[in-house]
Design an enzyme around this catalytic site. Sequence first.
Site, mmCIF file in Angstrom:
data_model
loop_
_atom_site.group_PDB
_atom_site.id
_atom_site.type_symbol
_atom_site.label_atom_id
_atom_site.label_comp_id
_atom_site.label_asym_id
_atom_site.label_seq_id
_atom_site.Cartn_x
_atom_site.Cartn_y
_atom_site.Cartn_z
ATOM 1 N N ALA A 16 -2.963 1.326 -0.077
ATOM 2 C CA ALA A 16 -3.205 -0.208 -0.111
ATOM 3 C C ALA A 16 -2.131 -0.611 1.247
ATOM 4 O O ALA A 16 -3.090 -0.196 2.210
ATOM 5 C CB ALA A 16 -1.940 -0.067 -0.538
ATOM 6 N N VAL A 64 -6.422 2.588 6.099
ATOM 7 C CA VAL A 64 -5.679 1.699 4.998
ATOM 8 C C VAL A 64 -5.646 0.425 4.822
ATOM 9 O O VAL A 64 -6.238 -0.171 5.535
ATOM 10 C CB VAL A 64 -4.528 1.322 6.451
ATOM 11 N N CYS A 65 -5.264 -0.426 3.830
ATOM 12 C CA CYS A 65 -5.531 -1.922 3.985
ATOM 13 C C CYS A 65 -6.997 -2.192 3.804
ATOM 14 O O CYS A 65 -7.763 -1.034 3.059
ATOM 15 C CB CYS A 65 -5.053 -3.024 4.980
ATOM 16 N N THR A 66 -7.420 -3.593 4.115
ATOM 17 C CA THR A 66 -9.086 -3.639 4.111
ATOM 18 C C THR A 66 -10.185 -2.675 4.956
ATOM 19 O O THR A 66 -11.101 -2.936 5.095
ATOM 20 C CB THR A 66 -9.338 -4.871 4.786
#
Lengths: 214, 214
Positions: free
Chosen positions: A153, A103-105
């Site tokens: 994202a 998730v995310c970075t």
Amino acid sequence: MIAVVQIAVVLFPRITVLDAIGPYEVLSRLPGAEVVFVAADKAEHRSDNGFLGLMADATFEEVTAPDVVVVPGGYGTRPLIGDPTVCGWLRAVHERTTYTTSVCTGSLLLASAGLLDGIDATTHWASLELLGQLGARPVTQRVVERGKILTAAGVSSGIDMALRLAALLADDLTAQAIQLQIEYDPQPPFDTGSLAKAGPEVADRLRELTAARR
Amino acid sequence: MIAVVQIAVVLFPRITVLDAIGPYEVLSRLPGAEVVFVAADKAEHRSDNGFLGLMADATFEEVTAPDVVVVPGGYGTRPLIGDPTVCGWLRAVHERTTYTTSVCTGSLLLASAGLLDGIDATTHWASLELLGQLGARPVTQRVVERGKILTAAGVSSGIDMALRLAALLADDLTAQAIQLQIEYDPQPPFDTGSLAKAGPEVADRLRELTAARR
């Protein structure tokens, strides 16, 4: 779905907590699911803002064959790019996972471990370029599914990713029941959740907010 | 918005973690916000499923004048109905809060503290009847705003509530920027987030899942 599915959620200092908790809240409700929060140290890990401590109950050495791996993001991912402990563990367990996810970075760490070389993947919109520099093919999409690798994202997108994963691990009806249980019927008061929708004025305000935080 | 806003998020054993983390993730990004996780004991508190420990950094005695209170839900709310420590603290701090809020069955504790007598409020859809028995007027709505009391429906609805609260505490543009930062552009793979939308087959599957968990 097999009898017990072990889901390992990675913790590290300066984690963005919702990145981890969105998928945790969905996947922990799967029948037979066991969620373990895993880190380099069996200790408290503080959030990106320092406001919250989360306990890691197991070290990487202790979790050798998770069925599902979830790597959340946060500022704390940057110092871990190239980190032999985290990246080595990700490479090792990925060989036998059913799904490896981020998730995310968190996808920066998957990429740094070499798991995204030439593969479509996503991350927080502000880190897409860096994801490409680490070898992945950045895609502007909320959830990217390529074989057994799912990347989501920014921050809240982990909830959507996890519902898709719940359907893959169990079935659509089970995932739908979990969505009902967590009452995920989103009704945000605004429609500014992506850069394209938010527009420049909102993006400028965000730059002010993050500058003030540093 | 005043210079520093203290946001107190209540912890207790058997909390539903996303109830707390949705609002935390939004509100912690407000300029000048300080989030403190508060509980009866300055200790680790385990989630409803036992899979995660969250640290409370302050006791109720230490947090005497928070600007905003967030009460999350979870099975752990039931033993706290009528609890003098939690309910007494809620009654005391509510007199001076700017906003008193809850997510999911957290509203049962606001009601138990007498803060919702005859007032429109919501909770997880499965607990609306109990909320009424505790004196509130249950409303089937994702976020209910009545004066300085905001109550949100089940689990994930705390994100929507917190974005509204961010707009109230700061302004729309700031709330929109936070929405962009957490990339809250929901795209769930299904549309089963409410009882009305999910229908009886999904509700039956959920009953099976929760029965198997107990």
